[in-house]
Write an enzyme that holds these catalytic residues in place. Structure first.
Site, PDB file in Angstrom:
ATOM      1  N   ASP A 140       1.110  -1.244  -0.060  1.00  0.00           N
ATOM      2  CA  ASP A 140      -0.110   0.113  -0.001  1.00  0.00           C
ATOM      3  C   ASP A 140       1.126   1.236  -0.017  1.00  0.00           C
ATOM      4  O   ASP A 140       1.684   1.606   0.911  1.00  0.00           O
ATOM      5  CB  ASP A 140      -0.756  -0.041   1.421  1.00  0.00           C
ATOM      6  N   ASP A 187      -3.129   2.092  -5.857  1.00  0.00           N
ATOM      7  CA  ASP A 187      -1.953   2.133  -5.232  1.00  0.00           C
ATOM      8  C   ASP A 187      -1.840   1.119  -4.102  1.00  0.00           C
ATOM      9  O   ASP A 187      -1.037   1.158  -3.055  1.00  0.00           O
ATOM     10  CB  ASP A 187      -1.672   3.597  -4.324  1.00  0.00           C
ATOM     11  N   GLU A 188      -2.711   0.122  -4.264  1.00  0.00           N
ATOM     12  CA  GLU A 188      -2.673  -1.156  -3.439  1.00  0.00           C
ATOM     13  C   GLU A 188      -3.079  -2.310  -4.183  1.00  0.00           C
ATOM     14  O   GLU A 188      -3.893  -2.503  -4.817  1.00  0.00           O
ATOM     15  CB  GLU A 188      -4.086  -0.467  -2.428  1.00  0.00           C
TER      16      GLU A 188
HETATM   17 MG   LIG Z   1      -2.552   4.012   0.099  1.00  0.00          MG
END
Ligand SMILES: [Mg+2]
Length: 390
Positions: A16, A110-111
């Site tokens: 993350d 983003d993960e």
């Molecule tokens: Mg994040």
């Protein structure tokens, strides 16, 4: 889908990025480093999408109305999101992910979950892989992430949450029970607001209460979800990492911390997701032949609705209009409409992109993307997306 081996044998990473949108802004503009940066809706009804860690010190975080953020942090730098730029960085990050394993399940820009079980022989221990992955992402993008390491998704995600920011955290199955015990029940992915309320009414507030609960009591509250939930509470989670199939479809989805229960808010979110997905659609040089929505009613009843595009399109407004109709029809058909998750995806036209068909649509859209990448979404975000959430 193959059944996963026993969870203890798997090695799952949850990666993350730290304060992703804000971190990209600070990276791209060094003058912003060390300052509180808040990315989100800058309009009157806007909400914060991401706050940098400097801003979080003022009590500003995701989903906070921007108006309140401005009171708490008047000297913050408030920026509208530049989705095209974030999508660009996201593509780099995911390339790094896939250099560790093909088993990558993206959860957002983003993960992602990575199943690195089969990479151990070649790349070493999961902890070593986590360190190498962090290093490569920093090298490639200049950004920090946090990696959670565990034998399943539940614990890997919990670990990354505990390791933030810029950390690596491992949770072993032995530690899991004790670690989980202290957390509120709604930290479990199966527990939404309604389930949490029902559990709390029965005196079950923490996951530890769930671990110790009498099975008969749990069954009465949760029905056939009692046993899966009890296993989750014990840190047992056999969900496989599901590879997103990017060749056939492109999409964006989001799970919400708080269920969305107004149609306006849902439409604003749909616009945001559509814009995000269209950026990637255009990168693929394909058109969308089918628009599909994924709609999850809390806690986890998932519906899909889809429609063919005639002709296929890569134009944000056209694709949004189609998604909007599907969403409105679904919304009106529900008794108590609410969304835990919303996703929009495009099935791509088959074969090579058709240049003539595409170039006609590409021109205005390409310009739009360039403006966006250069000046941000501020001038371009459609009113709908700005209203609530971008
Ligand atoms: Mg994040």
């Amino acid at each position: 889908m193959a059944v996963s081996p026993p969870s203890a044998e798997r090695a799952i990473l949850h990666v993350d990025m730290d304060a992703f949108y804000a971190a990209v802004e600070q990276h791209d503009n060094p003058a912003l480093r060390g300052r509180p940066v808040i990315v989100g809706g800058t309009g009157r009804r806007g909400v914060v999408a991401t706050a940098s860690y400097e801003a979080r010190a003022f009590g500003v975080g995701s989903a906070l109305p921007t108006a309140i953020a401005r009171q708490r942090c008047p000297d913050g730098v408030y920026l509208a999101p530049r989705m095209a730029r974030y999508a660009q960085v996201s593509a780099q990050i995911f390339e790094v992910f896939r250099s560790f394993t093909p088993q990558v399940e993206g959860l957002s820009l983003d993960e992602a979950f990575l199943d690195v079980s089969a990479s151990r022989r070649l790349l070493g221990t999961p902890m070593a892989m986590a360190a190498a992955l962090k290093e490569q992402i920093r090298h490639r993008t200049g950004l920090a992430c946090t990696v959670g390491v565990a034998a399943n998704k539940l614990l890997a995600k919990l670990a990354s949450g505990l390791g933030k920011p810029d950390g690596i955290m491992q949770i072993s199955p032995e530690e899991a029970v004790e670690l989980l015990a202290g957390l509120p029940v709604d930290k479990l992915w199966m527990v939404g607001e309604k389930t949490a309320t029902r559990l709390q009414t029965a005196g079950i507030h923490r996951i530890g209460d769930l671990q110790r609960a009498v099975p008969a009591l749990l069954s009465r509250i949760l029905g056939n979800r009692a046993e899966p939930l009890r296993r989750l509470a014990m840190g047992i989670d056999e969900r496989p990492v599901v590879v997103n199939r990017e060749e056939k479809s492109i999409g964006a989805e989001e799970t919400f911390d708080r269920d969305i229960d107004s149609l306006d808010a849902a439409l604003a979110m749909l616009m945001r997701l559509t814009e995000r997905a269209v950026v990637r659609l255009r990168d693929s040089n394909h058109l969308a032949a089918v628009v599909q929505l994924k709609l999850r009613q809390p806690p986890f009843v998932t519906h899909t609705r889809q429609r063919q595009m005639r002709p296929p399109s890569a134009e944000t407004g056209t694709l949004y209009a189609c998604g909007r109709e599907l969403l409105e029809q679904w919304w009106q058909a529900q008794n108590e409409p609410a969304l835990r998750l919303l996703g929009v995806s495009f099935e791509l036209t088959e074969g090579q992109p058709q240049d003539d068909l595409f170039s006609a649509q590409r021109k205005p859209s390409g310009v739009e993307d360039q403006i966006r990448a250069r000046f941000g979404d501020r001038g371009l975000v459609r009113a709908r997306g700005l209203a609530k959430d971008s």
